[in-house]
Design a protein around this motif. Structure first.
Motif, mmCIF file in Angstrom:
data_model
loop_
_atom_site.group_PDB
_atom_site.id
_atom_site.type_symbol
_atom_site.label_atom_id
_atom_site.label_comp_id
_atom_site.label_asym_id
_atom_site.label_seq_id
_atom_site.Cartn_x
_atom_site.Cartn_y
_atom_site.Cartn_z
ATOM 1 N N ARG A 110 98.002 56.080 27.710
ATOM 2 C CA ARG A 110 98.465 56.076 26.256
ATOM 3 C C ARG A 110 98.323 57.832 25.623
ATOM 4 N N TRP A 139 87.366 58.156 26.444
ATOM 5 C CA TRP A 139 86.354 58.181 25.417
ATOM 6 C C TRP A 139 86.008 59.767 25.057
ATOM 7 N N TYR A 179 87.463 61.960 24.232
ATOM 8 C CA TYR A 179 88.119 62.771 23.062
ATOM 9 C C TYR A 179 87.139 62.736 21.813
ATOM 10 N N ILE A 194 80.799 60.059 19.803
ATOM 11 C CA ILE A 194 80.755 58.930 20.060
ATOM 12 C C ILE A 194 80.696 58.065 21.406
ATOM 13 N N PHE A 197 77.195 57.694 22.746
ATOM 14 C CA PHE A 197 76.446 56.393 22.548
ATOM 15 C C PHE A 197 77.126 55.197 23.306
ATOM 16 N N VAL A 209 84.754 44.983 24.147
ATOM 17 C CA VAL A 209 85.244 46.307 23.761
ATOM 18 C C VAL A 209 85.927 46.935 24.955
ATOM 19 N N SER A 210 85.294 46.776 26.211
ATOM 20 C CA SER A 210 85.845 47.612 27.338
ATOM 21 C C SER A 210 87.279 47.216 27.488
ATOM 22 N N ARG A 227 89.699 45.699 25.800
ATOM 23 C CA ARG A 227 90.595 46.135 24.719
ATOM 24 C C ARG A 227 90.822 47.487 24.845
ATOM 25 N N PHE A 228 89.740 48.267 24.980
ATOM 26 C CA PHE A 228 89.860 49.648 24.949
ATOM 27 C C PHE A 228 90.764 50.203 26.351
ATOM 28 N N GLN A 229 90.421 49.698 27.234
ATOM 29 C CA GLN A 229 91.097 50.118 28.519
ATOM 30 C C GLN A 229 92.509 49.641 28.739
ATOM 31 N N SER A 236 94.473 48.750 26.006
ATOM 32 C CA SER A 236 95.046 49.501 24.917
ATOM 33 C C SER A 236 95.515 50.897 25.061
ATOM 34 N N MET A 237 94.558 51.582 25.903
ATOM 35 C CA MET A 237 94.830 52.778 26.348
ATOM 36 C C MET A 237 95.583 52.909 27.681
ATOM 37 N N PHE A 258 75.388 53.375 19.137
ATOM 38 C CA PHE A 258 77.005 53.179 19.352
ATOM 39 C C PHE A 258 77.600 52.586 18.068
ATOM 40 N N VAL A 264 79.986 54.504 15.723
ATOM 41 C CA VAL A 264 81.675 54.123 15.836
ATOM 42 C C VAL A 264 82.236 53.818 14.332
ATOM 43 N N ALA A 320 92.534 62.403 19.696
ATOM 44 C CA ALA A 320 91.047 61.886 19.455
ATOM 45 C C ALA A 320 91.163 60.788 18.336
ATOM 46 N N VAL A 323 91.790 57.502 20.037
ATOM 47 C CA VAL A 323 90.973 57.103 20.833
ATOM 48 C C VAL A 323 89.711 56.438 19.880
ATOM 49 N N GLU A 324 89.350 57.124 19.076
ATOM 50 C CA GLU A 324 88.285 56.778 17.787
ATOM 51 C C GLU A 324 88.746 55.476 17.441
ATOM 52 N N GLY A 331 88.708 52.721 19.940
ATOM 53 C CA GLY A 331 87.291 52.246 20.262
ATOM 54 C C GLY A 331 86.655 51.578 18.912
#
Lengths: 82, 387
Positions: free
Chosen positions: A2, A36, A38, A42, A45, B43-44, B46-48, B50-51, B216, B220, B318, B321-322, B325
């Motif tokens: 993405r 991450w 980017y 964050i 952490f 987390v991982s 869904r993040f991975q 979705s991206m 973390f 976030v 950016a 990504v945030e 996350g």
């Protein structure tokens, strides 16, 4: 993908520092870190949070074996190939 | 593994039989850590996904085997490095436009930190670019709200709390009675957050894990810690996902943060409904974020190019990504707190935690310094006889 994966070799500033820290700590820079990165303030952490949960020896009380089984089961449940 | 499956599916909170089984095999500390591991991969994954992260070549993947065990010295060195390289200034989020609650400035070439091409050099010492502007408070905040929850927020939190189960599945450790590493973790957490929330009292069963996980969550979820998204948007996203996952603990906390940020009233109320993504009370950029949040929560984001396309119209890489996350992290906290039935704190305690939604960076540095200063000579090891 993405968003483009950031390149550790050409990063500078906070992003470069995050990549260096990741490489020193993990011995490699996975694609997830290249994303991450980017938001390096964050990301640093997230790496810290992930370590005691994923790895044995960082102060947790579970063995690697149990953790890896949980990881596999969770990833199957979420259909996550990565 | 049954527990892992149910935490992943967010059904662990309802399954007494599954809990009884895992309870027979694991201590409180092991259960908290196991739930944390499952949550981390919420987390991982869904993040991975979705991206749409590509899997590395086999050689890179093989290196994982070499790092199965963490080296505590390297871990400490990493924390020391974080403190040593603490940035002089963090990037600032979008500044809300005056006069329009929920209106957000669309990215423009002059202010947008455009996605960084892989080979382009960045300004020296700036990483992705640093703006000195502070975040303006969201214009929706009402006079007299400073320093405490409004009556409306209290009611919403009470409503959220009323659906929460009363029985936490592990004891809430008491900061007043804690000793050793647990006491040190509580002290550091209290200095960072202003008080000790119930989720921290659960993580305290594994203090060496909790102390490293907490930064973390803070970085976030809260403003001021180096993220690029505004606090008000984070509140909307956390609240929406907590509704989707029926997570009263996280929802109550989101409501309290929303109160601190001036995000209250009808906008928070709307988030309980699927149709919120069509509501004119939210700006187009907020609606795009809420749709994305829904799909990340349901782990369907990887399939929806149009949804991502709409997101991309409003946010740079950016920010995406945030946001992703944050959505993924919220799912972790939802599942963790649901599985262990962490009770919601009384409104007064929530008010103390979120007097301001922003965490001062100095508090986070101070937290890390105390983690370093209190680094144990020997970390606990797992029970080698456990199967």
């Amino acid at each position: 993908m993405r968003v483009p994966l950031l390149n550790p070799r050409t990063a500078t500033g906070d992003v470069a520092r995050f990549f260096e820290a990741t490489a020193l700590f993990r011995g490699r820079v996975p694609n997830s870190a290249c994303t991450w990165a980017y938001v390096p303030d964050i990301a640093k952490f997230f790496l810290l949070a992930g370590t005691p949960l994923q790895r044995e020896g960082a102060g947790g009380v579970l063995s690697c074996r149990i953790k890896e089984m949980a990881v596999l089961k969770t990833s199957h449940a979420n259909s996550c190939n990565y | 593994m049954l527990w892992a499956e149910h935490v992943a599916r967010n059904t662990a909170g309802e399954r007494e039989d599954v809990f009884a089984e895992v309870r027979r095999e694991f201590s409180n500390a092991e259960l908290v850590e196991l739930t944390g591991v499952c949550g981390l991969f919420a987390v991982s994954n869904r993040f991975q996904d979705s991206m749409r992260l590509p899997i590395e070549e086999q050689g890179e993947v093989d290196k994982i085997r070499q790092s199965v065990r963490a080296d505590p010295k390297r871990l400490k060195a990493y924390v020391a490095r974080l403190v040593e390289h603490w940035p002089r200034a963090f990037p600032s989020p979008l500044i809300p436009l005056p006069g329009g609650e929920g209106s957000m400035k669309p990215p423009s070439p002059s202010r947008c930190r455009a996605s960084v091409p892989q080979c382009s050099p960045l300004p020296p010492g700036e990483g992705l670019g640093v703006r000195e502007a502070t975040v303006a408070r969201c214009p929706g905040r009402r006079a007299g709200d400073e320093g405490g929850l409004t009556g409306e927020s209290r009611q919403r939190i009470a409503d959220a709390t009323s659906t929460a189960p009363a029985d936490c599945r592990v004891p809430l450790l008491d900061p007043a009675l804690a000793t050793g590493d647990t006491a040190r973790f509580f002290a550091a957490a209290e200095r960072l957050l202003g008080s000790v929330p119930n989720a921290v009292r659960v993580w305290a069963h594994v203090p060496h894990v909790g102390k490293l996980v907490l930064p973390f969550f803070v970085a976030v979820e809260r403003a001021g810690c180096g993220g690029v998204l505004p606090a008000a948007l984070k509140v909307l996203v956390i609240a929406r996902i907590s509704h989707i996952n029926s997570a009263p603990y996280t929802l109550a906390h989101a409501l309290a943060v929303g109160n601190a940020e001036g995000v209250t009233g009808d906008r928070m109320e709307e988030l309980s409904a699927v149709q919120c993504v069509n509501s004119p009370r939210f700006s187009a950029s907020e609606r795009a974020a809420l749709v994305w949040a829904q799909h990340v929560a349901q782990n369907t984001a990887k399939h929806h190019d149009a949804v991502f396309g709409e997101l991309k119209r409003h946010y740079n890489d950016a920010e995406i990504v945030e946001l992703t996350g944050l959505c993924a992290e919220t799912n972790m906290v939802n599942r963790f707190c649901n599985a262990l039935r962490v009770p919601v704190e009384p409104a007064a305690e929530l008010s103390a935690l979120y007097g301001a939604s922003r965490i001062e960076p100095a508090r986070l540095t101070s937290y890390l310094e105390s983690v370093l200063a209190d680094w144990p000579r020997v970390l606990p090891v797992p029970d080698a006889t456990a199967t």
